[in-house]
Write a protein that holds these residues in place. Structure first.
Motif, mmCIF file in Angstrom:
data_model
loop_
_atom_site.group_PDB
_atom_site.id
_atom_site.type_symbol
_atom_site.label_atom_id
_atom_site.label_comp_id
_atom_site.label_asym_id
_atom_site.label_seq_id
_atom_site.Cartn_x
_atom_site.Cartn_y
_atom_site.Cartn_z
ATOM 1 N N GLU A 109 0.823 -1.206 0.000
ATOM 2 C CA GLU A 109 0.000 0.000 0.000
ATOM 3 C C GLU A 109 0.860 1.259 0.000
ATOM 4 N N LEU A 110 1.967 1.216 0.723
ATOM 5 C CA LEU A 110 2.876 2.367 0.777
ATOM 6 C C LEU A 110 3.497 2.637 -0.598
ATOM 7 N N MET A 111 3.908 1.580 -1.283
ATOM 8 C CA MET A 111 4.468 1.744 -2.627
ATOM 9 C C MET A 111 3.406 2.268 -3.598
ATOM 10 N N SER A 112 2.186 1.760 -3.489
ATOM 11 C CA SER A 112 1.094 2.254 -4.335
ATOM 12 C C SER A 112 0.842 3.733 -4.079
ATOM 13 N N TYR A 113 0.894 4.118 -2.814
ATOM 14 C CA TYR A 113 0.693 5.519 -2.450
ATOM 15 C C TYR A 113 1.706 6.417 -3.158
ATOM 16 N N PHE A 114 2.990 6.092 -3.018
ATOM 17 C CA PHE A 114 4.027 6.931 -3.626
ATOM 18 C C PHE A 114 3.927 6.954 -5.148
ATOM 19 N N LEU A 115 3.649 5.827 -5.743
ATOM 20 C CA LEU A 115 3.526 5.767 -7.200
ATOM 21 C C LEU A 115 2.333 6.590 -7.685
ATOM 22 N N PHE A 116 1.178 6.400 -7.070
ATOM 23 C CA PHE A 116 -0.026 7.101 -7.495
ATOM 24 C C PHE A 116 0.085 8.609 -7.267
ATOM 25 N N ILE A 117 0.634 9.017 -6.123
ATOM 26 C CA ILE A 117 0.777 10.449 -5.837
ATOM 27 C C ILE A 117 1.787 11.074 -6.803
ATOM 28 N N ALA A 118 2.839 10.344 -7.168
ATOM 29 C CA ALA A 118 3.799 10.859 -8.151
ATOM 30 C C ALA A 118 3.122 11.058 -9.508
ATOM 31 N N ILE A 119 2.258 10.118 -9.886
ATOM 32 C CA ILE A 119 1.522 10.261 -11.152
ATOM 33 C C ILE A 119 0.598 11.471 -11.093
ATOM 34 N N LEU A 120 -0.111 11.628 -9.981
ATOM 35 C CA LEU A 120 -0.988 12.793 -9.828
ATOM 36 C C LEU A 120 -0.193 14.099 -9.858
ATOM 37 N N ALA A 121 0.974 14.108 -9.225
ATOM 38 C CA ALA A 121 1.810 15.308 -9.237
ATOM 39 C C ALA A 121 2.273 15.617 -10.659
ATOM 40 N N GLY A 122 2.622 14.604 -11.417
ATOM 41 C CA GLY A 122 3.022 14.799 -12.810
ATOM 42 C C GLY A 122 1.892 15.367 -13.650
ATOM 43 N N ILE A 123 0.693 14.832 -13.447
ATOM 44 C CA ILE A 123 -0.480 15.362 -14.166
ATOM 45 C C ILE A 123 -0.730 16.804 -13.764
ATOM 46 N N LEU A 174 -2.035 17.529 -3.679
ATOM 47 C CA LEU A 174 -1.749 17.414 -2.250
ATOM 48 C C LEU A 174 -2.975 16.976 -1.446
ATOM 49 N N TRP A 175 -4.182 17.271 -1.929
ATOM 50 C CA TRP A 175 -5.387 16.854 -1.213
ATOM 51 C C TRP A 175 -5.521 15.334 -1.148
ATOM 52 N N PRO A 176 -5.427 14.618 -2.266
ATOM 53 C CA PRO A 176 -5.473 13.152 -2.127
ATOM 54 C C PRO A 176 -4.252 12.605 -1.378
ATOM 55 N N GLY A 208 -2.550 9.745 2.938
ATOM 56 C CA GLY A 208 -1.435 9.699 3.888
ATOM 57 C C GLY A 208 -1.906 9.546 5.319
ATOM 58 N N ILE A 209 -2.993 10.230 5.682
ATOM 59 C CA ILE A 209 -3.540 10.090 7.031
ATOM 60 C C ILE A 209 -3.989 8.649 7.264
ATOM 61 N N GLY A 210 -4.633 8.065 6.278
ATOM 62 C CA GLY A 210 -5.033 6.663 6.394
ATOM 63 C C GLY A 210 -3.840 5.741 6.583
ATOM 64 N N LEU A 211 -2.771 5.992 5.852
ATOM 65 C CA LEU A 211 -1.559 5.171 5.993
ATOM 66 C C LEU A 211 -0.913 5.345 7.364
ATOM 67 N N ILE A 212 -0.976 6.552 7.898
ATOM 68 C CA ILE A 212 -0.413 6.790 9.237
ATOM 69 C C ILE A 212 -1.165 5.960 10.276
ATOM 70 N N PHE A 213 -2.490 5.929 10.183
ATOM 71 C CA PHE A 213 -3.266 5.118 11.120
ATOM 72 C C PHE A 213 -2.958 3.632 10.964
ATOM 73 N N LYS A 214 -2.811 3.174 9.730
ATOM 74 C CA LYS A 214 -2.465 1.766 9.506
ATOM 75 C C LYS A 214 -1.087 1.444 10.072
ATOM 76 N N ALA A 215 -0.135 2.353 9.870
ATOM 77 C CA ALA A 215 1.215 2.137 10.396
ATOM 78 C C ALA A 215 1.201 2.111 11.924
ATOM 79 N N TYR A 216 0.437 2.995 12.527
ATOM 80 C CA TYR A 216 0.345 3.014 13.988
ATOM 81 C C TYR A 216 -0.218 1.695 14.500
ATOM 82 N N LYS A 217 -1.273 1.233 13.864
ATOM 83 C CA LYS A 217 -1.887 -0.032 14.278
ATOM 84 C C LYS A 217 -0.921 -1.203 14.094
#
Length: 97
Positions: free
Chosen positions: A27-41, A54-56, A61-70
């Motif tokens: 999920e973390l790798m998907s996050y970075f890849l997808f956000i990089a694509i959105l930033a490029g667009i 930055l909104w998505p 990112g907040i969701g990932l932080i909660f998952k990492a904490y858990k």
């Protein structure tokens, strides 16, 4: 000495932990890849005049932080082994009465 059942339970918990870690890192790798694509667009179409990507990134990112904490916190309220620890605590308390 551990009984075979305890060994099996320990193995199953470790196996589940590895599966959870694998899922989180995917999920973390998907996050970075997808956000990089959105930033490029975003850059391609409006040259950073409004960085809407930055909104998505923030929401996901907040969701990932909660998952990492858990996943990584041993003090999580209802964490990985909370149920098992509570059962053992209640059994010990019952045996001592």
């Amino acid at each position: 000495m551990m009984t075979p059942e305890e060994k099996r339970d320990k193995y199953e918990r470790a196996k589940q932990r590895v599966a959870d870690l694998k899922k989180f890192y995917g999920e973390l790798m998907s996050y970075f890849l997808f956000i990089a694509i959105l930033a490029g667009i975003n850059f391609y179409f409006n040259n950073w005049s409004y960085m809407w990507f930055l909104w998505p990134a923030l929401g996901w990112g907040i969701g990932l932080i909660f998952k990492a904490y858990k996943l990584f916190s041993k003090t999580a309220l209802f964490g990985r082994d909370w149920e098992e620890r509570k059962i053992k605590e209640l059994i010990d308390k019952d045996e001592n009465m």
